[in-house]
Design an enzyme around this catalytic site. Structure first.
Site, PDB file in Angstrom:
ATOM      1  N   HIS A 141      15.518 -14.302  23.516  1.00  0.00           N
ATOM      2  CA  HIS A 141      16.716 -15.116  23.744  1.00  0.00           C
ATOM      3  C   HIS A 141      17.336 -14.845  25.115  1.00  0.00           C
ATOM      4  CE1 HIS A 141      20.120 -12.286  22.854  1.00  0.00           C
ATOM      5  NE2 HIS A 141      20.904 -13.279  23.209  1.00  0.00           N
ATOM      6  N   PHE A 189      19.142  -5.831  29.162  1.00  0.00           N
ATOM      7  CA  PHE A 189      19.674  -4.630  28.525  1.00  0.00           C
ATOM      8  C   PHE A 189      20.251  -4.963  27.158  1.00  0.00           C
ATOM      9  CE2 PHE A 189      19.567  -3.565  32.948  1.00  0.00           C
ATOM     10  CZ  PHE A 189      19.411  -2.186  33.011  1.00  0.00           C
ATOM     11  N   SER A 232      23.844  -8.685  21.646  1.00  0.00           N
ATOM     12  CA  SER A 232      22.472  -8.212  21.427  1.00  0.00           C
ATOM     13  C   SER A 232      21.822  -7.839  22.748  1.00  0.00           C
ATOM     14  CB  SER A 232      21.645  -9.292  20.722  1.00  0.00           C
ATOM     15  OG  SER A 232      22.151  -9.545  19.435  1.00  0.00           O
ATOM     16  N   GLU A 233      21.979  -8.704  23.763  1.00  0.00           N
ATOM     17  CA  GLU A 233      21.473  -8.396  25.101  1.00  0.00           C
ATOM     18  C   GLU A 233      22.380  -8.971  26.169  1.00  0.00           C
ATOM     19  OE1 GLU A 233      17.561  -8.053  22.799  1.00  0.00           O
ATOM     20  OE2 GLU A 233      18.941  -9.731  22.987  1.00  0.00           O
ATOM     21  N   THR A 234      22.270  -8.378  27.354  1.00  0.00           N
ATOM     22  CA  THR A 234      22.933  -8.836  28.578  1.00  0.00           C
ATOM     23  C   THR A 234      21.875  -8.842  29.676  1.00  0.00           C
ATOM     24  OG1 THR A 234      25.092  -7.948  27.930  1.00  0.00           O
ATOM     25  CG2 THR A 234      24.708  -8.285  30.279  1.00  0.00           C
TER      26      THR A 234
END
Length: 299
Positions: A80, A69, A46-48
């Site tokens: 999160h 991102f 979902s994100e980094t």
């Protein structure tokens, strides 16, 4: 060749392989925006996030610089990734607070310990901005539902604590579990109305301790946990009487994709204010580290 150290953590859970997974690159200095975006696509989560270490004295005041991102774009804020990155920065030192300098500004994350249980982290998000209230029929057309499927005890409304989410409550848990969203038409609708994503909620829950069951369906699928949307939802709940001022309530999310997440939220209603009267939005949960590794890039 450049070796980049990274950690992967599961956020809004105290059990590995549940919650929302996050990749955290421990030192992103020297990487271009394009390289960060490519790494986020490679992680396919979902994100980094990318930590950009700086002067230690300055970091105590303004926070540690972090960029977030998705697989498609950089975000000014996300829940999160904020909580998970703060857990990684905290490490074994046991600091009571970690401050992050995000594109949206400084976001503090406080920690409490209750051994033998895991640490609990809670971020304080920006004060909410309440946007437009939406026509139920217009939103229903994007979901294949009827207006009668929506809970009319609280309005469909856009709220932002850094990223604007449009909160829409449906009556039935089964309806929410089976929800199908037209992503293209939804994106067009939200672009016109000022929202980023829909956050669908329901007062019927799987866990009787939860106040709401939630789903966020976006271009990368069903998000296991959306802390930024949960903060907006906390403000929405307090504004519309779904939760009391400063009452900490549990939002469950991610069950449809077998990544159950537990997001604890609260917000304060101030009756002496002339605006929407909700401040002090706090979103918290646990976090578990699942792996450490290195990524090799040709720079």
């Amino acid at each position: 060749m450049k070796k980049l150290s990274m950690a992967q953590v599961d956020v809004f859970t105290d059990r590995a392989l549940t919650g929302n997974a996050l990749a955290v690159f421990l030192d992103g200095r020297g990487l271009s925006t394009e390289q960060m975006q490519a790494l986020a696509r490679e992680m396919n989560l979902s994100e980094t996030t990318f930590i950009l270490p700086g002067d230690a004295a300055a970091e105590k005041t303004r926070g540690v610089r972090v960029r977030i991102f998705t697989v498609q774009e950089e975000l000014p804020f996300a829940g999160h990734p904020t909580l998970g990155t703060a857990f990684v920065l905290r490490g074994q030192a046991g600091a009571p607070e970690i401050r992050l300098a995000l594109n949206v500004g400084r976001v503090p994350v406080s920690f409490t310990e209750d051994p033998p249980g895991p640490a609990f982290g809670e971020m304080t998000q920006k004060d909410p901005e309440f946007g437009p209230i939406h026509d139920v029929e217009a939103v229903a057309r994007l979901t294949g539902l009827s207006a009668a499927d929506f809970d009319d005890s609280a309005p469909i409304q856009t709220v932002s604590t850094g990223v604007p989410f449009t909160i829409a409550a449906v009556r039935s848990l089964k309806t929410l579990q089976n929800l199908r969203l037209d992503l293209d038409r939804s994106a067009e609708y939200l672009a016109r109305s000022g929202g980023k994503f829909f956050y669908f909620v329901c007062r019927e829950t799987v866990d009787p301790k939860a106040r709401l069951h939630a789903r966020l369906i976006f271009y990368n699928g069903d998000d296991p946990a959306t802390g930024s949307a949960a903060g907006c939802c906390a403000a929405w709940m307090v504004a519309h009487g779904v939760a009391a001022s400063d009452e900490q309530v549990l939002i469950e999310q991610g069950l449809e994709v077998h990544r159950p997440s537990r997001i604890f939220v609260r917000a304060t209603r101030q009756n002496n204010r002339q605006d929407n009267q909700v401040v002090n939005v706090r979103v918290g949960g646990n976090c578990v580290e699942v792996l450490r590794g290195e990524v090799t890039l040709a720079i």
